[in-house]
Design a protein around this motif. Structure first.
Motif, short mmCIF file in Angstrom:
data_model
loop_
_atom_site.label_atom_id
_atom_site.label_comp_id
_atom_site.label_asym_id
_atom_site.label_seq_id
_atom_site.Cartn_x
_atom_site.Cartn_y
_atom_site.Cartn_z
N GLY A 178 6.09 3.05 0.68
CA GLY A 178 6.71 2.97 -0.65
C GLY A 178 7.19 1.57 -0.97
N ARG A 179 7.80 0.93 0.00
CA ARG A 179 8.29 -0.43 -0.22
C ARG A 179 7.15 -1.40 -0.49
NH1 ARG A 179 13.20 -1.69 4.05
NH2 ARG A 179 14.78 -0.38 3.04
N VAL A 180 6.05 -1.24 0.26
CA VAL A 180 4.90 -2.14 0.09
C VAL A 180 4.32 -1.97 -1.30
CG1 VAL A 180 2.56 -2.63 0.84
CG2 VAL A 180 4.36 -2.32 2.54
N LYS A 181 4.14 -0.75 -1.73
CA LYS A 181 3.59 -0.52 -3.08
C LYS A 181 4.50 -1.08 -4.15
CE LYS A 181 0.88 3.63 -2.01
NZ LYS A 181 0.68 5.08 -2.29
N GLY A 182 5.81 -1.09 -3.86
CA GLY A 182 6.76 -1.59 -4.86
C GLY A 182 6.74 -3.10 -5.02
N VAL A 183 6.20 -3.85 -4.06
CA VAL A 183 6.22 -5.32 -4.16
C VAL A 183 4.82 -5.88 -4.38
CG1 VAL A 183 8.28 -5.47 -2.70
CG2 VAL A 183 6.00 -5.62 -1.65
N LEU A 184 3.80 -5.03 -4.47
CA LEU A 184 2.43 -5.54 -4.63
C LEU A 184 2.27 -6.35 -5.91
CD1 LEU A 184 0.15 -2.61 -3.36
CD2 LEU A 184 0.79 -4.74 -2.18
N SER A 185 2.84 -5.85 -7.00
CA SER A 185 2.67 -6.55 -8.28
C SER A 185 3.35 -7.92 -8.24
CB SER A 185 3.26 -5.70 -9.41
OG SER A 185 4.63 -5.43 -9.17
N LYS A 186 4.51 -7.99 -7.60
CA LYS A 186 5.21 -9.28 -7.51
C LYS A 186 4.42 -10.25 -6.64
CE LYS A 186 9.82 -7.26 -8.03
NZ LYS A 186 11.16 -7.08 -7.40
#
Length: 262
Positions: A178-186
């Motif tokens: 979940g954390r990885v998916k949350g920072v992919l766009s950044k």
């Protein structure tokens, strides 16, 4: 027949024997001449013969003593020479033994010093390894902090810049999904800014990192041939290799014999 003029000055045994022979001949001739000319009686002849024999015996005795004295002198000289030679041999032998013993002591001392240095170096290396192992065990504490999300974003961005691929696959731990998916766009936006307009498609791998990984990610090219390991363990290993000289100085002080750092 007359003897050589220098016969009475010679000192060898052979010369002495010759002198005795000539004296005996002379004595016999003298006795015969005395009897003929002077008609000496037997008693006078016997006295003269006895006197001459005593003279011959005395001279022979003196020459024998002279020969013995000379032989004794030569013997003592030769004995002294032989004793001195043996002394020199014994001194040389023990001098060689002393040098060999001294060399053996130096080698033994050098071996002891080397063994001591090796034990010290091994103890220091063991301490550094223990320190790194303790640090690795504490890496898990990072994943529970608020800065872990930013760390994930930065390691993903760094991996993107290293790959420079249009499509990148990111593999993470199951608990970090979940954390990885949350920072992919950044991470994609930061990559676009750094590369001045390049876009990238980031896909999350369905396969997760093993339980021995405490955090971080691995990035792969689309065909899987290129891999960038940005896990916490790989980052620690990379940093530790660069920081080992500084760690050694911090733990043990600066080595005065070291001219260059590793």
């Amino acid at each position: 027949f007359l003897p050589p003029k220098d016969l009475w000055n010679r000192s060898s045994v052979h010369s002495t024997v010759l002198r005795l022979c000539f004296l005996s001949l002379f004595l016999s001739a003298a006795c015969c001449s005395a009897k003929r000319k002077m008609a000496l009686n037997d008693e006078d002849v016997a006295k003269q013969i006895k006197h001459m024999m005593a003279f011959i015996e005395q001279e022979a005795k003196e020459k024998a003593e002279e020969i013995d004295a000379k032989a004794e002198e030569e013997f003592n000289i030769e004995k002294g020479r032989l004793v001195q030679n043996e002394k020199l041999k014994v001194m040389a032998f023990y001098e060689k033994k002393e040098k060999a013993l001294d060399l053996q002591k130096k080698i033994h001392r050098s071996n002891l010093l080397n063994q001591s240095r090796l034990r010290v170096l091994k103890s220091r290396d063991d301490l550094v390894k223990t320190l790194l192992e303790e640090t690795r065990k504490r890496l898990g504490e990072i994943t529970g902090s608020a800065q872990y999300d930013k760390l994930l974003q930065e390691v993903i961005t760094q991996g993107l810049c290293q790959l420079l691929e249009p499509v990148v696959i990111v593999r993470c731990r199951r608990e970090d999904l979940g954390r990885v998916k949350g920072v992919l766009s950044k991470s994609a936006a930061e990559y676009n800014r750094i590369t001045k307009g390049k876009n990238v498609q980031i896909n999350v791998d369905s396969t997760h990192l093993g339980p021995d990984v405490t955090g971080g990610v691995e990035l792969y090219s689309q065909d899987g041939r290129i891999k960038i390991a940005n896990t916490l363990e790989s980052r620690l290993m990379s940093v530790s290799q660069q920081m080992v000289p500084q760690v050694r100085v911090a733990l043990f002080g600066k080595n005065p014999n070291r001219r260059f750092d590793d």
